[in-house]
Design a protein around this motif. Structure first.
Motif, PDB file in Angstrom:
ATOM      1  N   PRO A  82       0.781  -1.235   0.000  1.00 36.37           N
ATOM      2  CA  PRO A  82       0.000   0.000   0.000  1.00 36.37           C
ATOM      3  C   PRO A  82       0.816   1.291   0.000  1.00 36.37           C
ATOM      4  CG  PRO A  82      -0.085  -1.035   2.145  1.00 36.37           C
ATOM      5  CD  PRO A  82       0.632  -1.985   1.232  1.00 36.37           C
TER       6      PRO A  82
ATOM      7  N   ARG B  10      -0.556   4.694   1.657  1.00 39.17           N
ATOM      8  CA  ARG B  10      -1.989   4.488   1.840  1.00 39.17           C
ATOM      9  C   ARG B  10      -2.217   3.310   2.775  1.00 39.17           C
ATOM     10  NH1 ARG B  10      -3.859   4.969  -4.457  1.00 39.17           N
ATOM     11  NH2 ARG B  10      -3.608   7.208  -4.639  1.00 39.17           N
TER      12      ARG B  10
ATOM     13  N   ASP C 246      -4.326   0.780   1.977  1.00 40.43           N
ATOM     14  CA  ASP C 246      -4.658  -0.396   1.195  1.00 40.43           C
ATOM     15  C   ASP C 246      -4.095  -0.285  -0.217  1.00 40.43           C
ATOM     16  OD1 ASP C 246      -6.676  -1.848   2.970  1.00 40.43           O
ATOM     17  OD2 ASP C 246      -7.566   0.156   2.874  1.00 40.43           O
ATOM     18  N   VAL C 247      -3.972  -1.437  -0.859  1.00 37.75           N
ATOM     19  CA  VAL C 247      -3.683  -1.495  -2.285  1.00 37.75           C
ATOM     20  C   VAL C 247      -5.014  -1.266  -3.001  1.00 37.75           C
ATOM     21  CG1 VAL C 247      -2.959  -3.016  -4.174  1.00 37.75           C
ATOM     22  CG2 VAL C 247      -1.744  -3.075  -1.982  1.00 37.75           C
TER      23      VAL C 247
END
Length: 185
Positions: free
Chosen positions: A122, A125, A127-128
């Motif tokens: 990620p 961030r 999350d991916v």
């Protein structure tokens, strides 16, 4: 008053809102709650105090017309948040969902060696971000150069215990994608 969609001023204001609502609310004195929401009126006042005027009408257009649907209002339109992509601590309260068998991730060639070793991580961030279509992934990657689209095999990931969520704008979120679940061709 007439608003011009997708002009330079619109793009500048949309990017500023992304910066505030996803990454640096502190720079504008904006407080996000634990789910990333902030008061619309206060946001507009704080942005104006820093030199950028965004009318309520312009904000409505930015939320409605943003090509990636980056922002969302609450039901009575008194609060706003970024749909996903936060670098700060935010719990979007999105339920876990079963993804389609394949999702897509757009990247550029220079990152392929790293992705083959580490998978998709990620970064800053939480999350991916994965796309539901090859076309969307290609458009995302094209902003950084010649696009390469990776196919993510999701059902083996679910069997391995990885959990997926889907943001309001259709972006699929997962904590990471190990390399064994990525088809590079």
């Amino acid at each position: 008053s007439e608003i011009l969609y997708m002009n330079d001023e619109y793009t500048k204001k949309s990017r500023l809102l992304s910066r505030i609502l996803r990454h640096r609310p502190d720079l504008f004195g904006v407080a996000l709650d634990s789910q990333g929401w902030t008061d619309v009126d206060q946001l507009l006042v704080n942005v104006a105090n820093k030199g950028t005027l965004i009318s309520r009408e312009e904000l409505e257009v930015i939320v409605a017309e943003n090509d990636k649907q980056r922002f969302i209002f609450n039901d009575d339109r008194s609060r706003i948040r970024a749909v996903q992509g936060h670098s700060g601590t935010v719990d979007l309260k999105l339920p876990f969902r079963t993804p389609p068998p394949a999702l897509y991730h757009g990247t550029v060639r220079k990152f392929l060696a790293s992705i083959q070793k580490q998978g998709l991580l990620p970064g800053i961030r939480h999350d991916v971000h994965l796309s539901a279509t090859r076309e969307t992934a290609m458009a995302v990657a094209a902003r950084r150069g010649k696009p390469v689209v990776l196919v993510i095999e999701t059902h083996p990931m679910v069997k391995a215990g990885l959990k997926f969520r889907r943001a309001e704008n259709g972006v699929w979120l997962v904590s990471a994608v190990p390399p064994q679940f990525i088809r590079f061709r």
